[in-house]
Design an enzyme around this catalytic site. Structure first.
Site, PDB file in Angstrom:
ATOM      1  CE1 TYR A  64      34.936  28.592  40.977  1.00 43.87           C
ATOM      2  CE2 TYR A  64      33.507  27.771  42.733  1.00 43.87           C
ATOM      3  CZ  TYR A  64      33.772  27.963  41.394  1.00 43.87           C
ATOM      4  OH  TYR A  64      32.865  27.534  40.460  1.00 43.87           O
TER       5      TYR A  64
ATOM      6  CD  GLU B 136      33.359  29.783  37.887  1.00 46.76           C
ATOM      7  OE1 GLU B 136      33.484  28.565  38.095  1.00 46.76           O
ATOM      8  OE2 GLU B 136      33.817  30.344  36.884  1.00 46.76           O
TER       9      GLU B 136
END
Ligand code: GDP
Ligand code: MN
Length: 413
Positions: free
Chosen positions: A131, A219
């Site tokens: 992530y 993101e």
């Protein structure tokens, strides 16, 4: 502005961040064609603005053009919801909604988003999913970079259950991202040794993209380590800061892909905000509050709106003519209710606008007009003096709504 994945990835590619090779398809056949071109093993991914589409069936791994066509067909049929909506949907399907939740669900249900495009991407073996994100932290007035070896899943969940698996680094916008920040993220986020170099080279590019694009969020979930030890962005959620649009002309182009409907798009071109619903009465009003209460009153009168259009403050002849034209193009519309409360807007000018519009257009459905507020008397008199077979006036909002409902259902008012 919340970008689609394919748009976000196009931007990342410009900053030399590795992303999989892919093609955007708007039909199942195009998806099949792209699949052949990309070498058969691909992922077909719904392009929607809501998150968590993987869980909702929006990401399929396939290995032939025929499979891709079928996957795209399935994906185009899915109703996608935002996170809260999806939870409610699941609870509703399981028959586990509380009374309060049912009420919320009734409203949310109609706000589903359908994918208009799928992204077909060459798929490879994944050794690990990480992530990585950059966000604008409004409270500290700084940027926040986050990295974690726990990728592919919901980061909020990881933050709750295993906060130690996440590295968070605050970056002062005046100083920028330094090498030591990047190392802190990569080591603190516990990335595999094979992925460190790749991740270290991506972070400064991501930071540059973030700053130069005026993004408020980028993101990448997951950032992956591929079978041949390359690190790349497999997903991208980019949010651009609309207040920076003036210095980025390309924002406009990106925005065009988000327009939902041809009619809504053309309404927007005229500076009008049209929303389509599924009833049979077209509604024109001035001001969001009035338009919303008009919808309620129509409902109380036993009808339902086909669409509604807020003309805002500029209820002049041209605006009304455009509005009527757009509203009547919708074949579902059986009657129209124009509800104007004159404040700064003068009802006599509105009346002039309606008369003018009726002169220009060939309107085939009855129009009920209710004027109130500034110069209402004068406006009503003007309408009375210019009779038109399709024009009906009413004094009150409820009276007008009732007439519009009767006329939509084929009864004389
Ligand atoms: P999201 O659910 O909307 O966040 O969709 P993502 O694009 O993040 O994809 C969800 C998951 O699908 C990823 O975490 C991967 O596990 C899987 N996935 C996506 N693309 C590929 C690919 O090219 N190869 C493989 N093996 N898995 C993929
Ligand atoms: Mn994702």
């Amino acid at each position: 502005m919340n970008l689609f994945e394919y748009q976000g990835k196009e931007l990342l590619r410009k900053f030399e961040i590795p992303v999989p090779e892919g093609r955007v398809a708007t039909t199942p056949d195009e998806a099949a064609e792209a699949t052949g071109f990309l070498g058969n093993r691909v992922v077909v991914k719904a392009q929607v603005s809501v998150g968590g589409r993987g869980k909702q069936g929006g990401v399929e791994l396939v290995s032939s053009p025929d499979e891709a066509r079928e996957a795209a067909e399935r994906i185009f049929a899915i109703d996608f919801y935002d996170q809260e909506g999806y939870k409610l949907k699941q609870a509703a399907d399981a028959g586990e909604l509380s009374e309060e939740q049912s009420r919320v669900w009734e409203q949310k249900k109609d706000q589903a988003e359908k994918a208009k495009r799928v992204l077909v991407e060459r798929a490879g073996e994944l050794k690990a999913e990480y992530y990585c994100s950059l966000i604008l932290d409004r409270t500290s007035r700084k940027y926040l970079a986050i990295m974690s070896s726990e990728g592919g899943m919901d980061i909020e969940e990881v933050n709750r259950t295993r906060p130690e698996a996440i590295a968070k680094v605050t970056i002062d916008p005046l100083l920028g991202l330094s090498d030591f920040h990047a190392r802190e993220l990569v080591f603190g986020g516990n990335l595999d040794a094979d992925a460190r170099k790749g991740a270290l080279s991506i972070l400064p590019k991501l930071y540059r993209a973030f700053v130069e694009l005026d993004a408020s969020q980028i993101e990448v979930n997951p950032l992956v380590l591929t079978g041949d030890d390359k690190v790349m962005a497999l997903d991208a959620k980019v949010i651009l800061d609309d207040s920076a649009a003036f210095r980025h002309p390309f924002y406009e182009e990106l925005k065009a892909a988000h327009e939902v409907d041809e009619q809504e798009r053309r309404a927007k071109e005229h500076g009008l905000n049209l929303i389509k619903l599924d009833g049979d009465i077209g509604i024109i009003g001035n001001g969001a509050g009035l338009v919303m209460s008009t919808l309620d009153v129509v409902k109380d009168a036993g009808g339902s709106a086909a669409n509604f259009l807020d003309v805002g403050g500029g209820a002049n002849a041209e605006v009304l003519s455009n509005s009527l034209q757009i509203i009547t193009e919708n074949e579902e519309v059986k009657s129209i209710f124009i509800n104007i409360f004159g404040g700064i807007t003068r009802c006599d000018l509105v009346a002039e606008g309606i008369i003018d519009a009726l002169g220009r257009l060939d309107v085939k459905v009855p129009i009920v007009v209710r004027l109130d507020g500034t110069n209402a008397e004068q406006g009503r008199k003007m309408l009375a003096d210019a009779p038109h077979p399709m024009l009906v006036t009413a004094e009150t909002m409820l009276g007008a709504a009732e007439k519009a409902v009767q006329l939509a259902h084929g009864k004389e008012g």
